[in-house]
Design a protein around this motif. Structure first.
Motif, PDB file in Angstrom:
ATOM      1  N   ARG A   1       0.800  -1.211  -0.043  1.00 34.39           N
ATOM      2  CA  ARG A   1      -0.011   0.005   0.043  1.00 34.39           C
ATOM      3  C   ARG A   1       0.918   1.027  -0.007  1.00 34.39           C
ATOM      4  O   ARG A   1       1.837   1.403   0.885  1.00 34.39           O
ATOM      5  N   ILE A   2       0.877   1.884  -1.202  1.00 32.75           N
ATOM      6  CA  ILE A   2       1.715   3.087  -1.428  1.00 32.75           C
ATOM      7  C   ILE A   2       1.139   4.203  -0.855  1.00 32.75           C
ATOM      8  O   ILE A   2       0.008   4.861  -1.259  1.00 32.75           O
ATOM      9  N   GLU A   3       1.853   5.025   0.185  1.00 33.48           N
ATOM     10  CA  GLU A   3       1.429   6.459   0.622  1.00 33.48           C
ATOM     11  C   GLU A   3       2.431   7.288   0.461  1.00 33.48           C
ATOM     12  O   GLU A   3       3.272   6.967   1.452  1.00 33.48           O
ATOM     13  N   GLY A   4       2.553   8.124  -0.272  1.00 37.35           N
ATOM     14  CA  GLY A   4       3.602   9.125  -0.477  1.00 37.35           C
ATOM     15  C   GLY A   4       4.818   8.322  -0.644  1.00 37.35           C
ATOM     16  O   GLY A   4       4.865   7.730  -1.684  1.00 37.35           O
ATOM     17  N   ASP A   5       6.061   8.513   0.330  1.00 42.71           N
ATOM     18  CA  ASP A   5       7.212   7.562  -0.134  1.00 42.71           C
ATOM     19  C   ASP A   5       7.321   6.430   0.780  1.00 42.71           C
ATOM     20  O   ASP A   5       8.482   5.833   1.236  1.00 42.71           O
ATOM     21  N   VAL A   6       6.193   6.002   1.414  1.00 39.08           N
ATOM     22  CA  VAL A   6       6.176   4.727   2.596  1.00 39.08           C
ATOM     23  C   VAL A   6       5.181   3.874   1.590  1.00 39.08           C
ATOM     24  O   VAL A   6       4.319   4.058   1.377  1.00 39.08           O
ATOM     25  N   ALA A   7       5.857   2.610   1.731  1.00 44.37           N
ATOM     26  CA  ALA A   7       5.053   1.387   1.240  1.00 44.37           C
ATOM     27  C   ALA A   7       4.778   0.559   2.553  1.00 44.37           C
ATOM     28  O   ALA A   7       5.754   0.062   3.326  1.00 44.37           O
ATOM     29  N   THR A   8       3.505   0.210   2.828  1.00 37.71           N
ATOM     30  CA  THR A   8       3.289  -0.842   3.882  1.00 37.71           C
ATOM     31  C   THR A   8       3.205  -2.101   3.130  1.00 37.71           C
ATOM     32  O   THR A   8       2.437  -2.012   2.233  1.00 37.71           O
ATOM     33  N   ILE A   9       3.626  -3.349   3.678  1.00 36.00           N
ATOM     34  CA  ILE A   9       3.768  -4.425   3.361  1.00 36.00           C
ATOM     35  C   ILE A   9       3.162  -5.690   3.784  1.00 36.00           C
ATOM     36  O   ILE A   9       3.617  -5.590   5.154  1.00 36.00           O
ATOM     37  N   GLY A  10       2.564  -6.449   3.140  1.00 36.48           N
ATOM     38  CA  GLY A  10       1.953  -7.550   3.696  1.00 36.48           C
ATOM     39  C   GLY A  10       1.751  -8.629   2.775  1.00 36.48           C
ATOM     40  O   GLY A  10       2.383  -8.551   1.817  1.00 36.48           O
ATOM     41  N   VAL A  11       1.366  -9.820   3.176  1.00 32.94           N
ATOM     42  CA  VAL A  11       0.999 -11.074   2.368  1.00 32.94           C
ATOM     43  C   VAL A  11      -0.463 -11.107   2.038  1.00 32.94           C
ATOM     44  O   VAL A  11      -1.333 -10.585   2.994  1.00 32.94           O
ATOM     45  N   THR A  12      -0.692 -11.376   0.627  1.00 35.18           N
ATOM     46  CA  THR A  12      -2.199 -11.593   0.156  1.00 35.18           C
ATOM     47  C   THR A  12      -2.985 -12.655   1.088  1.00 35.18           C
ATOM     48  O   THR A  12      -2.649 -13.446   1.583  1.00 35.18           O
ATOM     49  N   ASP A  13      -4.141 -12.334   0.857  1.00 34.03           N
ATOM     50  CA  ASP A  13      -5.275 -13.314   1.344  1.00 34.03           C
ATOM     51  C   ASP A  13      -5.111 -14.662   0.641  1.00 34.03           C
ATOM     52  O   ASP A  13      -5.013 -16.029   1.175  1.00 34.03           O
ATOM     53  N   TYR A  14      -4.716 -14.654  -0.692  1.00 29.36           N
ATOM     54  CA  TYR A  14      -4.342 -15.845  -1.295  1.00 29.36           C
ATOM     55  C   TYR A  14      -3.097 -16.570  -0.683  1.00 29.36           C
ATOM     56  O   TYR A  14      -3.201 -17.803  -0.451  1.00 29.36           O
ATOM     57  N   ALA A  15      -2.196 -15.786  -0.256  1.00 26.85           N
ATOM     58  CA  ALA A  15      -0.829 -16.481   0.437  1.00 26.85           C
ATOM     59  C   ALA A  15      -1.253 -17.215   1.659  1.00 26.85           C
ATOM     60  O   ALA A  15      -0.905 -18.332   1.896  1.00 26.85           O
ATOM     61  N   GLN A  16      -2.263 -16.359   2.521  1.00 33.24           N
ATOM     62  CA  GLN A  16      -2.374 -16.978   3.813  1.00 33.24           C
ATOM     63  C   GLN A  16      -3.302 -18.239   3.419  1.00 33.24           C
ATOM     64  O   GLN A  16      -3.014 -19.140   4.355  1.00 33.24           O
ATOM     65  N   SER A  17      -4.106 -18.370   2.723  1.00 29.70           N
ATOM     66  CA  SER A  17      -5.145 -19.789   2.364  1.00 29.70           C
ATOM     67  C   SER A  17      -4.217 -20.694   1.675  1.00 29.70           C
ATOM     68  O   SER A  17      -4.387 -21.714   2.344  1.00 29.70           O
ATOM     69  N   GLN A  18      -3.011 -20.256   1.089  1.00 33.05           N
ATOM     70  CA  GLN A  18      -2.229 -21.504   0.733  1.00 33.05           C
ATOM     71  C   GLN A  18      -1.386 -22.032   1.899  1.00 33.05           C
ATOM     72  O   GLN A  18      -1.002 -23.245   2.057  1.00 33.05           O
TER      73      GLN A  18
END
Length: 121
Positions: free
Chosen positions: A13-30
């Motif tokens: 999630r890009i806001e200005g010059d900061v990116a918040t990073i996580g794993v997708t719902d698809y990844a957690q389901s796997q």
């Protein structure tokens, strides 16, 4: 705010010059039930595609890669205490870390939501 995705199933999630990073719902389901999360240290400089965090589930351990280069400016301590957040809210409360973006041109190779949906179909 823009949300982008990697072929390794991370979201940014890009806001200005900061990116918040996580794993997708698809990844957690796997992965299945997440039992442990190891986060990077604040202040760590990450290069694009470098292993940044680890997610362990009842099935397997998986690396979470830095989708872009940057410096870790914050980590989600709640995940260390409650790793199951990854299963219940992968795209929200279960973000892993925030990066100060080093090079915005690296965002060019990432997918938007429609492209990621095709990738996982």
């Amino acid at each position: 705010m823009t949300t982008l995705f990697t072929s390794d199933h991370e979201w940014l999630r890009i806001e200005g010059d900061v990116a918040t990073i996580g794993v997708t719902d698809y990844a957690q389901s796997q992965l299945g039930d997440v039992v442990f999360v190891e986060l990077p240290k604040v202040g760590r400089a990450l290069k694009k595609a470098e292993a940044a965090a680890v997610v362990e589930s009842v099935k397997a351990a998986s690396d979470v890669y830095a989708p872009i280069s940057g410096e870790v400016i914050e980590v989600n301590e709640a995940l260390a205490a409650e790793p199951a957040l990854v299963n219940s809210d992968a795209g929200g409360k279960a973000w892993f870390f925030k990066l100060k973006i080093a090079d915005k041109s690296e965002l060019g190779g990432l997918m938007d939501e429609a492209a990621y949906a095709k990738h996982t179909a």
